[in-house]
Motif scaffolding. Structure first.
Motif, PDB file in Angstrom:
ATOM      1  N   MET A   1     -55.052  30.842   2.744  1.00 52.76           N
ATOM      2  CA  MET A   1     -54.002  30.988   3.738  1.00 52.76           C
ATOM      3  C   MET A   1     -54.350  31.821   5.248  1.00 52.76           C
ATOM      4  O   MET A   1     -53.545  32.401   5.715  1.00 52.76           O
ATOM      5  CB  MET A   1     -52.998  32.138   2.948  1.00 52.76           C
ATOM      6  N   GLY A   2     -55.727  31.903   5.287  1.00 47.30           N
ATOM      7  CA  GLY A   2     -55.897  32.237   6.531  1.00 47.30           C
ATOM      8  C   GLY A   2     -56.003  33.768   6.844  1.00 47.30           C
ATOM      9  O   GLY A   2     -55.546  34.263   7.842  1.00 47.30           O
ATOM     10  N   THR A   3     -56.215  34.536   5.708  1.00 44.94           N
ATOM     11  CA  THR A   3     -55.935  36.003   5.784  1.00 44.94           C
ATOM     12  C   THR A   3     -57.180  36.692   5.046  1.00 44.94           C
ATOM     13  O   THR A   3     -57.860  36.046   4.105  1.00 44.94           O
ATOM     14  CB  THR A   3     -54.633  36.521   5.299  1.00 44.94           C
ATOM     15  N   THR A   4     -57.170  38.129   4.870  1.00 46.23           N
ATOM     16  CA  THR A   4     -58.291  38.595   4.048  1.00 46.23           C
ATOM     17  C   THR A   4     -57.181  39.564   3.411  1.00 46.23           C
ATOM     18  O   THR A   4     -56.287  39.874   3.346  1.00 46.23           O
ATOM     19  CB  THR A   4     -59.145  39.799   5.130  1.00 46.23           C
ATOM     20  N   ALA A   5     -57.754  40.080   2.206  1.00 46.86           N
ATOM     21  CA  ALA A   5     -57.181  40.882   1.263  1.00 46.86           C
ATOM     22  C   ALA A   5     -58.284  41.828   0.869  1.00 46.86           C
ATOM     23  O   ALA A   5     -59.746  41.835   0.844  1.00 46.86           O
ATOM     24  CB  ALA A   5     -57.003  40.012  -0.048  1.00 46.86           C
ATOM     25  N   VAL A  38     -52.401  25.530   4.666  1.00 47.76           N
ATOM     26  CA  VAL A  38     -52.315  24.385   5.566  1.00 47.76           C
ATOM     27  C   VAL A  38     -53.602  23.664   5.955  1.00 47.76           C
ATOM     28  O   VAL A  38     -53.849  22.890   6.795  1.00 47.76           O
ATOM     29  CB  VAL A  38     -51.404  24.776   6.838  1.00 47.76           C
ATOM     30  N   PHE A  39     -54.711  24.547   5.511  1.00 49.27           N
ATOM     31  CA  PHE A  39     -56.036  23.982   6.088  1.00 49.27           C
ATOM     32  C   PHE A  39     -56.768  23.068   5.049  1.00 49.27           C
ATOM     33  O   PHE A  39     -57.725  22.435   5.491  1.00 49.27           O
ATOM     34  CB  PHE A  39     -57.019  25.118   6.280  1.00 49.27           C
ATOM     35  N   ARG A  40     -56.388  23.218   3.873  1.00 50.80           N
ATOM     36  CA  ARG A  40     -56.868  22.495   2.862  1.00 50.80           C
ATOM     37  C   ARG A  40     -55.891  21.244   2.497  1.00 50.80           C
ATOM     38  O   ARG A  40     -54.869  21.289   2.061  1.00 50.80           O
ATOM     39  CB  ARG A  40     -57.056  23.425   1.266  1.00 50.80           C
ATOM     40  N   LEU A  41     -56.640  20.165   2.611  1.00 51.87           N
ATOM     41  CA  LEU A  41     -56.008  18.656   2.628  1.00 51.87           C
ATOM     42  C   LEU A  41     -55.504  18.504   1.102  1.00 51.87           C
ATOM     43  O   LEU A  41     -54.284  18.027   1.023  1.00 51.87           O
ATOM     44  CB  LEU A  41     -57.046  17.842   2.885  1.00 51.87           C
TER      45      LEU A  41
END
Length: 120
Positions: A1-5, A38-41
């Motif tokens: 998801m393009g974030t850090t946790a 949205v980055f993983r096909l």
């Protein structure tokens, strides 16, 4: 998801309990990433955008998020949009999902697990 946790535990817990919590949280984030990236096909969102998965055939969580995003777009009179631009047909619920994934309703399942009740 393009974030850090990050995982913060404000309690005295055994290291093994903390390690179990980390594994469980990483697993859940990986599961969500597989649906919403949205980055993983191969993600459900990418497959919807590619036209290989109809949005009504997506998992219940994806359908709930898409429904919530449609509602937010409607009540905000377009200030919130699930699309990258007015011209784009691709959906990108990332902004909504980051908050939704941390919502009380979504994390209640994690909190019900004994090993994570300290951590969430």
């Amino acid at each position: 998801m393009g974030t850090t946790a990050s995982l913060h535990v404000d309690d005295d817990v055994d290291v093994s309990v903390f390690d179990e919590a980390v594994v469980a949280v990483q697993s859940e984030l990986g599961r969500l990433e597989a649906m919403f990236s949205v980055f993983r096909l191969e993600s459900e969102i990418s497959r919807i955008n590619a036209g290989t998965l109809h949005h009504l055939d997506a998992s219940p969580e994806v359908i709930d998020v898409l429904d919530a995003c449609a509602y937010m777009e409607q009540v905000s009179d377009g200030a919130f949009s699930i699309r990258r631009s007015r011209e784009s047909t691709d959906i990108n619920p990332s902004g909504f999902v980051k908050g939704w994934a941390r919502s009380e309703e979504h994390t209640s399942e994690l909190q019900s697990r004994e090993t994570i009740s300290y951590a969430v």
